[in-house]
Design a protein around this motif. Structure first.
Motif, PDB file in Angstrom:
ATOM      1  N   GLN A   1       0.884  -1.177   0.029  1.00 52.62           N
ATOM      2  CA  GLN A   1      -0.150  -0.025   0.059  1.00 52.62           C
ATOM      3  C   GLN A   1       0.745   1.462   0.085  1.00 52.62           C
ATOM      4  O   GLN A   1       0.381   2.236  -0.560  1.00 52.62           O
ATOM      5  CB  GLN A   1      -1.113  -0.063   1.187  1.00 52.62           C
ATOM      6  CG  GLN A   1      -2.281  -1.024   1.103  1.00 52.62           C
ATOM      7  CD  GLN A   1      -2.993  -1.220   2.346  1.00 52.62           C
ATOM      8  OE1 GLN A   1      -2.610  -0.587   3.218  1.00 52.62           O
ATOM      9  NE2 GLN A   1      -3.968  -1.465   2.037  1.00 52.62           N
ATOM     10  N   SER A   2       2.236   1.313   0.545  1.00 54.74           N
ATOM     11  CA  SER A   2       2.937   2.331   0.716  1.00 54.74           C
ATOM     12  C   SER A   2       3.532   2.757  -0.701  1.00 54.74           C
ATOM     13  O   SER A   2       3.421   3.888  -1.292  1.00 54.74           O
ATOM     14  CB  SER A   2       3.997   2.045   1.538  1.00 54.74           C
ATOM     15  OG  SER A   2       4.949   3.107   1.564  1.00 54.74           O
ATOM     16  N   ILE A   3       3.873   1.742  -1.654  1.00 52.58           N
ATOM     17  CA  ILE A   3       4.276   1.981  -2.860  1.00 52.58           C
ATOM     18  C   ILE A   3       2.888   2.499  -3.683  1.00 52.58           C
ATOM     19  O   ILE A   3       2.909   3.266  -4.489  1.00 52.58           O
ATOM     20  CB  ILE A   3       4.893   0.877  -3.521  1.00 52.58           C
ATOM     21  CG1 ILE A   3       6.027  -0.092  -2.669  1.00 52.58           C
ATOM     22  CG2 ILE A   3       5.198   0.944  -4.951  1.00 52.58           C
ATOM     23  CD1 ILE A   3       6.385  -1.331  -2.848  1.00 52.58           C
ATOM     24  N   GLU A   4       1.873   1.828  -3.663  1.00 47.42           N
ATOM     25  CA  GLU A   4       0.630   2.175  -4.382  1.00 47.42           C
ATOM     26  C   GLU A   4       0.377   3.586  -4.116  1.00 47.42           C
ATOM     27  O   GLU A   4      -0.097   4.523  -5.005  1.00 47.42           O
ATOM     28  CB  GLU A   4      -0.556   1.362  -4.129  1.00 47.42           C
ATOM     29  CG  GLU A   4      -0.541  -0.323  -4.555  1.00 47.42           C
ATOM     30  CD  GLU A   4      -1.454  -0.910  -3.959  1.00 47.42           C
ATOM     31  OE1 GLU A   4      -1.717  -2.025  -4.726  1.00 47.42           O
ATOM     32  OE2 GLU A   4      -2.197  -0.674  -2.932  1.00 47.42           O
ATOM     33  N   ARG A   5       0.422   4.061  -2.836  1.00 47.27           N
ATOM     34  CA  ARG A   5       0.031   5.413  -2.419  1.00 47.27           C
ATOM     35  C   ARG A   5       0.921   6.277  -3.044  1.00 47.27           C
ATOM     36  O   ARG A   5       0.634   7.533  -3.447  1.00 47.27           O
ATOM     37  CB  ARG A   5       0.218   5.484  -0.755  1.00 47.27           C
ATOM     38  CG  ARG A   5      -1.121   5.092  -0.148  1.00 47.27           C
ATOM     39  CD  ARG A   5      -1.305   5.289   1.186  1.00 47.27           C
ATOM     40  NE  ARG A   5      -2.250   4.498   1.781  1.00 47.27           N
ATOM     41  CZ  ARG A   5      -2.131   3.367   2.699  1.00 47.27           C
ATOM     42  NH1 ARG A   5      -1.138   3.310   3.271  1.00 47.27           N
ATOM     43  NH2 ARG A   5      -3.164   2.781   3.216  1.00 47.27           N
ATOM     44  N   ARG A   6       2.217   6.083  -2.841  1.00 48.63           N
ATOM     45  CA  ARG A   6       3.125   6.834  -3.855  1.00 48.63           C
ATOM     46  C   ARG A   6       2.953   7.151  -5.058  1.00 48.63           C
ATOM     47  O   ARG A   6       3.002   8.296  -5.729  1.00 48.63           O
ATOM     48  CB  ARG A   6       4.598   6.077  -3.413  1.00 48.63           C
ATOM     49  CG  ARG A   6       6.103   7.200  -3.626  1.00 48.63           C
ATOM     50  CD  ARG A   6       7.048   6.667  -3.055  1.00 48.63           C
ATOM     51  NE  ARG A   6       7.587   5.454  -3.635  1.00 48.63           N
ATOM     52  CZ  ARG A   6       7.648   4.316  -2.872  1.00 48.63           C
ATOM     53  NH1 ARG A   6       7.397   4.386  -1.463  1.00 48.63           N
ATOM     54  NH2 ARG A   6       8.293   3.296  -3.422  1.00 48.63           N
ATOM     55  N   ILE A   7       2.697   6.139  -5.881  1.00 53.61           N
ATOM     56  CA  ILE A   7       2.240   6.078  -7.299  1.00 53.61           C
ATOM     57  C   ILE A   7       1.110   7.040  -7.587  1.00 53.61           C
ATOM     58  O   ILE A   7       0.853   7.836  -8.234  1.00 53.61           O
ATOM     59  CB  ILE A   7       1.892   4.974  -7.981  1.00 53.61           C
ATOM     60  CG1 ILE A   7       3.405   3.872  -8.028  1.00 53.61           C
ATOM     61  CG2 ILE A   7       1.319   4.924  -9.152  1.00 53.61           C
ATOM     62  CD1 ILE A   7       3.089   2.533  -7.919  1.00 53.61           C
TER      63      ILE A   7
END
Length: 198
Positions: free
Chosen positions: A125-131
């Motif tokens: 989720q951290s990577i998805e939120r960054r995107i």
């Protein structure tokens, strides 16, 4: 003495991830076995377990690797000094280009939530939120009103992601439009629609 990594460790690992994603996409994560994945990867079961101790670890790394590479590609394509409309068009194109030949990885990402631990979900989720944030910041620059009186920025941003994330369901390389042409269509729909949202 610790076992040293083979020179082609990363190449073999990438091959395993790609083969495993294909197996999971074809028959589902529950039915897929490590033996099937080893066979598809042209490696022994023992070697597969050297790379991944479990099917769950393999599923997590398919998703994590896919998202990390996507995030890096989008960051490299971004031009922060460009006009917001141009930036958005560049990022949509890059996103759809990164999805080329990644349908299996995408299917695993969409269907794997039940196999991930809470810690793994947090990392994903951290990577998805960054995107998502990279896109939403640009959309906010195009229409600042989206985040003022009503919280419309996220619904608009996620509408764009809906157009991009589900393209694998219908897009065909030999179809009537190219990937870049669809990227331009999706971007134009959002750009024109964003101006009208109040």
């Amino acid at each position: 003495m610790a076992r040293t990594r083979a020179i082609d460790f990363e190449e073999k690992q990438r091959g395993i991830l790609s083969s495993a994603a294909a197996v999971f996409a074809e028959i589902g994560m529950e039915k897929a076995s490590m033996a099937m994945i080893a066979s598809r990867s042209n490696v022994s079961k023992a070697l597969l377990y050297h790379y991944y101790p479990s099917k769950d670890a393999l599923i997590f790394d398919i998703i994590r690797t896919h998202l990390v590479e996507l995030d890096s590609a989008i960051e490299a394509a971004d031009q922060p000094d460009a006009e917001p409309e141009k930036r958005l068009r560049l990022l949509v194109r890059q996103m759809l280009e990164s999805y080329r030949d990644a349908d299996d990885h995408h299917k695993v990402q969409l269907n794997a939530s039940g196999t991930l631990s809470a810690e793994q979900i947090t990392e994903i989720q951290s990577i998805e939120r960054r995107i998502v944030k990279r896109f939403s910041n640009i959309i906010r620059d195009i229409n600042p009103d989206l985040s003022r009186e009503r919280p419309l920025l996220m619904p608009v941003t996620m509408s764009l992601f809906g157009m991009m994330n589900w393209v694998y369901m219908w897009f065909r390389p030999d179809g009537p439009i190219s990937r870049d042409e669809y990227a331009d269509i999706a971007t134009t729909l959002v750009l024109e629609g964003v101006k009208a949202v109040r």
